[in-house]
Design a protein around this motif. Structure first.
Motif, mmCIF file in Angstrom:
data_model
loop_
_atom_site.group_PDB
_atom_site.id
_atom_site.type_symbol
_atom_site.label_atom_id
_atom_site.label_comp_id
_atom_site.label_asym_id
_atom_site.label_seq_id
_atom_site.Cartn_x
_atom_site.Cartn_y
_atom_site.Cartn_z
ATOM 1 N N GLU A 1 0.727 -1.192 0.002
ATOM 2 C CA GLU A 1 0.235 -0.061 0.189
ATOM 3 C C GLU A 1 0.982 1.301 -0.118
ATOM 4 N N GLY A 2 0.373 2.159 -0.568
ATOM 5 C CA GLY A 2 1.023 3.521 -0.514
ATOM 6 C C GLY A 2 2.162 3.709 -1.447
ATOM 7 N N THR A 3 2.326 2.948 -2.489
ATOM 8 C CA THR A 3 3.223 2.824 -3.524
ATOM 9 C C THR A 3 3.265 4.206 -4.393
ATOM 10 N N VAL A 4 4.462 4.783 -4.342
ATOM 11 C CA VAL A 4 4.514 6.163 -5.123
ATOM 12 C C VAL A 4 5.341 6.072 -6.671
ATOM 13 N N VAL A 5 4.352 6.443 -7.411
ATOM 14 C CA VAL A 5 4.678 6.565 -8.904
ATOM 15 C C VAL A 5 5.931 7.283 -9.146
ATOM 16 N N VAL A 6 6.889 7.003 -9.545
ATOM 17 C CA VAL A 6 7.868 8.003 -10.095
ATOM 18 C C VAL A 6 8.606 7.348 -11.467
ATOM 19 N N PRO A 7 8.080 8.067 -12.516
ATOM 20 C CA PRO A 7 8.450 7.440 -13.650
ATOM 21 C C PRO A 7 10.051 7.647 -14.195
ATOM 22 N N ASN A 8 10.560 6.806 -14.996
ATOM 23 C CA ASN A 8 11.798 7.032 -15.312
ATOM 24 C C ASN A 8 11.960 8.335 -16.135
ATOM 25 N N PRO A 9 13.090 9.037 -15.938
ATOM 26 C CA PRO A 9 13.253 10.349 -16.848
ATOM 27 C C PRO A 9 13.483 10.097 -18.114
ATOM 28 N N ALA A 10 13.084 11.004 -19.206
ATOM 29 C CA ALA A 10 13.883 10.640 -20.633
ATOM 30 C C ALA A 10 15.094 11.333 -20.637
ATOM 31 N N PRO A 11 15.979 10.482 -21.275
ATOM 32 C CA PRO A 11 17.208 10.908 -21.408
ATOM 33 C C PRO A 11 17.390 12.349 -22.286
ATOM 34 N N ALA A 12 18.521 13.004 -21.922
ATOM 35 C CA ALA A 12 18.628 14.297 -22.536
ATOM 36 C C ALA A 12 19.240 13.651 -24.109
ATOM 37 N N ALA A 13 18.394 14.503 -25.169
ATOM 38 C CA ALA A 13 19.031 13.938 -26.438
ATOM 39 C C ALA A 13 20.139 14.579 -26.863
ATOM 40 N N SER A 14 20.949 13.754 -27.620
ATOM 41 C CA SER A 14 22.250 14.185 -28.074
ATOM 42 C C SER A 14 22.189 15.042 -29.338
ATOM 43 N N ALA A 15 23.371 15.561 -29.737
ATOM 44 C CA ALA A 15 23.292 16.427 -31.118
ATOM 45 C C ALA A 15 22.873 15.601 -32.121
ATOM 46 N N ALA A 16 23.104 14.487 -32.240
ATOM 47 C CA ALA A 16 22.821 13.502 -33.412
ATOM 48 C C ALA A 16 21.266 13.498 -33.365
ATOM 49 N N ALA A 17 20.701 13.268 -32.349
ATOM 50 C CA ALA A 17 19.246 13.118 -32.138
ATOM 51 C C ALA A 17 18.333 14.378 -32.833
ATOM 52 N N LEU A 18 18.957 15.351 -33.043
ATOM 53 C CA LEU A 18 18.157 16.550 -33.412
ATOM 54 C C LEU A 18 18.083 16.485 -35.033
ATOM 55 N N GLU A 19 19.176 15.592 -35.340
ATOM 56 C CA GLU A 19 19.018 15.448 -36.870
ATOM 57 C C GLU A 19 17.983 14.709 -37.274
ATOM 58 N N PRO A 20 17.453 15.045 -38.565
ATOM 59 C CA PRO A 20 16.447 14.185 -39.346
ATOM 60 C C PRO A 20 16.766 12.522 -39.649
ATOM 61 N N SER A 21 16.084 11.601 -39.330
ATOM 62 C CA SER A 21 16.468 10.277 -39.505
ATOM 63 C C SER A 21 16.848 9.991 -41.222
ATOM 64 N N ALA A 22 17.728 9.254 -41.183
ATOM 65 C CA ALA A 22 18.375 9.033 -42.651
ATOM 66 C C ALA A 22 17.467 8.165 -43.332
ATOM 67 N N LYS A 23 16.772 7.269 -42.931
ATOM 68 C CA LYS A 23 15.496 6.423 -43.502
ATOM 69 C C LYS A 23 14.312 6.254 -42.620
ATOM 70 N N PRO A 24 13.359 7.644 -42.894
ATOM 71 C CA PRO A 24 12.361 7.733 -42.145
ATOM 72 C C PRO A 24 11.305 6.725 -42.071
ATOM 73 N N ALA A 25 11.348 5.862 -43.081
ATOM 74 C CA ALA A 25 10.338 4.793 -43.142
ATOM 75 C C ALA A 25 10.740 3.468 -42.562
ATOM 76 N N ARG A 26 12.209 3.567 -42.149
ATOM 77 C CA ARG A 26 12.804 2.320 -41.510
ATOM 78 C C ARG A 26 12.163 2.183 -39.766
ATOM 79 N N ALA A 27 11.783 0.979 -39.565
ATOM 80 C CA ALA A 27 11.515 0.872 -38.092
ATOM 81 C C ALA A 27 12.464 0.084 -37.341
#
Length: 355
Positions: free
Chosen positions: A158-184
């Motif tokens: 009882e009384g469990t506190v929900v603390v979500p995991n933090p999203a990591p900071a995006a690197s510089a590479a993450a700000l670039e558009p994907s090379a193959k946008p339809a790839r999963a």
């Protein structure tokens, strides 16, 4: 934010030193603003590949915990745990820390399905041990509301506190558009059944998924039906376990991230994909619906439903505008779920325990 009273109290984070999401969470906390307010230390309870080495690491961890506590090094022990062997190891950590009069935060990273499934397999002695662990902890944390409910239903927590995991900071590479946008991209591998690898293979085997460009990666090896599918589909590839550099390269290429899990807490791989601004297809399990909404910042499908998973993947691969809209919304949601927001919650928890 001002420092806690009496300088920077010590907090010992106890958890595994093996690759995976739990270690990533611990590392993120060590690099977060929480480290400016507290002296954060770590203690590994699980490391290595052989049974003898792992036993030695665990026994040494218990000795170090006792030494840390008896020397008055700190008052809070923050224990990170999941199910199976992790829960057994951490039960003795919690009981030892409480015997040494430390304040204990027990942080459960498991999804609700894992909690319920593993509880059903336990004998009475282990159930009693784990119930004692939960009772003795000063506070139990879960990464999602669904996980908190599962802990209450199975162990009476009882009384469990929900603390979500933090999203990591995006690197510089993450700000670039994907090379193959339809790839999963799928990173769950095939070592753990709840990651949904089998369900994803069943979806990809459907005729409508034949044109899709999909990269599979993660621990374990594909089963026989997966190897047959890989041989028959030139646009489907298997890369095995990816280190940090290889994972970043895979994220650079892909425009879609797929999470077909049947049970989850709040996976760091998902949060990372959100921070990278990738369009998400995910199952509505565990903490996923806590951070993503179907049609707003992701396409969410029921777990263990290959036809629905196949439909979502093909829809997203064919619709560039939808990919762009969902990707931008996911990145914005990750920005709001930043490390400072999460560490502020933990800071309040630590302060209350120290008061």
């Amino acid at each position: 934010m001002p420092e806690p009273p009496s300088g920077r109290p010590r907090v010992l984070h106890v958890g595994p030193d093996v690759r995976g999401g739990m270690r990533a969470v611990m590392r993120g906390l060590l690099d977060s603003p929480l480290a400016d307010r507290y002296r954060l230390e770590t203690l590994a309870t699980h490391r290595g590949t052989g049974a003898a080495e792992r036993l030695a690491v665990y026994c040494l961890a218990l000795w170090r915990l006792a030494w840390w506590s008896l020397r008055g090094r700190g008052r809070i022990v923050h224990v990170h745990a999941t199910v199976r062997g992790s829960m057994l190891r951490k039960s003795f950590v919690v009981l030892l820390a409480k015997a040494l009069r430390r304040r204990v935060v027990l942080h459960m990273h498991s999804g609700p399905g894992d909690v319920s499934f593993e509880h059903a397999k336990l004998g009475r002695l282990r159930v009693a041990l784990f119930e004692s662990m939960f009772r003795r902890a000063d506070l139990v944390l879960a990464v999602s509301a669904a996980s908190a409910r599962a802990l209450e239903e199975t162990y009476g927590v009882e009384g469990t506190v929900v603390v979500p995991n933090p999203a990591p900071a995006a690197s510089a590479a993450a700000l670039e558009p994907s090379a193959k946008p339809a790839r999963a991209l799928y990173l769950g591998g095939f070592a753990n059944r709840v990651k949904g690898g089998a369900e994803l293979l069943a979806a990809l085997a459907r005729p409508e998924c034949e044109p899709l460009d999909i990269v599979l990666a993660g621990p374990g090896e594909p089963p026989a039906e997966g190897r047959e599918l890989l041989a028959a589909r030139p646009r489907l590839s298997w890369r095995g376990w990816l280190d940090d550099e290889a994972r970043e390269a895979a994220l650079c290429e892909a425009g879609i991230f797929v999470l077909p899990s049947t049970s989850e807490g709040l996976p760091m791989a998902l949060l990372e994909a959100m921070a990278w601004g990738r369009a998400i297809v995910a199952t509505a399990v565990g903490g996923v619906p806590d951070v993503l909404s179907d049609g707003e910042d992701a396409l969410l499908v029921p777990p263990s439903d290959p036809p629905a998973l196949a439909a979502a993947l093909t829809r997203l691969a064919a619709d560039a505008d939808l990919r762009a809209r969902l990707a931008a919304a996911a990145r914005e949601r990750a920005r709001r779920l930043n490390a400072e927001e999460v560490t502020d919650r933990l800071d309040r928890i630590y302060r209350d325990l120290l008061a």
